[in-house]
Design an enzyme around this catalytic site. Sequence first.
Site, PDB file in Angstrom:
ATOM      1  CG  ASP A   1      -2.051  -0.967   1.151  1.00 24.95           C
ATOM      2  OD1 ASP A   1      -2.300  -1.464   0.033  1.00 24.95           O
ATOM      3  OD2 ASP A   1      -2.666  -1.252   2.190  1.00 24.95           O
TER       4      ASP A   1
ATOM      5  CE1 TYR B   1       1.780  -6.759   4.187  1.00 23.54           C
ATOM      6  CE2 TYR B   1       1.463  -9.081   4.729  1.00 23.54           C
ATOM      7  CZ  TYR B   1       1.421  -8.045   3.812  1.00 23.54           C
ATOM      8  OH  TYR B   1       1.012  -8.293   2.532  1.00 23.54           O
TER       9      TYR B   1
ATOM     10  CE1 TYR C   1      -6.547  -6.538  -0.942  1.00 21.88           C
ATOM     11  CE2 TYR C   1      -7.995  -8.452  -0.859  1.00 21.88           C
ATOM     12  CZ  TYR C   1      -7.363  -7.465  -1.580  1.00 21.88           C
ATOM     13  OH  TYR C   1      -7.529  -7.397  -2.945  1.00 21.88           O
TER      14      TYR C   1
END
Length: 410
Positions: free
Chosen positions: A231, A297, A369
Amino acid sequence: MGMNEQVKAILAYGETCDHCLGRFFGKRSHGLSNDERGRGLKIALALEENQPYKKFAGTCWVCGNFFDDVPLWADRVIYATKDIEFSTFLAGCRVPPMIAENEEMVWSDLSLAEPEPFKSEVNREVGKAVSARTGKVVDFKKPEVVTILDPATGGVEVQINSVFFYGRYQKFERGIPQTHWDCRACKGAGCEKCNFTGAQYLDSVEELIGRPVIEMFNAENAILHGAGREDIDARMVGTGRPFILEVVSPRKRSIDLAELEKTINSTAGGRISVAIRRWADRAEVETLKSNKAHKKYRILVEVDGEIAADEFAKAVKTLEGVTIYQRTPERVAHRRADKVRERTVLGIECVGEQDGKFIVEVLGEAGLYIKELVSGDSGRTRPSLAEILKRSARVTSLDVTQVEGAQEGE
């Protein structure tokens, strides 16, 4: 019809040069050039008919004596490529319609089984002439440069094939997109909203890497092919994201990759960083894009209301190994098909706290996501951390720390 009869029939159309006559029988015998083959056929016919052999000296009805100009075309190719660095090339040709029609008429009328097209001989003869004079090598599979001769105009068009290199990039600043975005208002034309730059964002990872590359390679453009994308508000840290950069129409090729890496990193001003591993090729771009890499992440999670750290950590752990059903998030619905995707949380844990928020590390299957895994996206993602906690939760910052599935030979 015997070969001599076929030769007589071809010569009956008009004066035919040795090249074109030989080319009508181009796949007969080996070790001969077409002009040698054509001369041999004329000699054989003269011997059979006991007639004097006449050396060709007229104007060929098929090609208009094109092959007399092979040295001139070699000159034109050499001139057209004089400022380009390359070692391999391929000569091509736009065949004038009249020449194509002339030879196709003979193929059809005489049912010739083994002719060679005009285009093939031109490409070969001009290629040989250029190679002999420059030392450049003809390459049929992956030429660095392709030259297209246009007999109709006398011009030579040059196509410079791209070069590719493989590496990994880190992005340390939020707000930088991966690739160039045209301004939404003017579609790249330039307007007041984008300060007449044509860009939605002044910089992208693609441009921060590409600008010094374009300059060093004297290229037209540089295109970033990434192994997935992060993103715009995510950082890409840790081991970095694999990428291949395509350098479009480079007029220079012998660039030292270590020097290039140094230049990119010094001009990026700490906003991004690259580690260039090696040269690559076009086929690897598809492999890079189709390899579905797991990603790790590091996120900051904000939860509404008071919650104990151990309770939060326990709730997080219940997502580990779970298959998540994610309907296309609202935030990307304008550019993604609306469907439900199944993705697995391979690993997840709370590793600490920062400013009243929780630090969570997630290892997700490609395409998971992360923001929606936490928030639930109004029920579009299930299960979610918010659903388990029975309260609102959101990601306030996100860093990608690892992208697996690196290219072979990194």
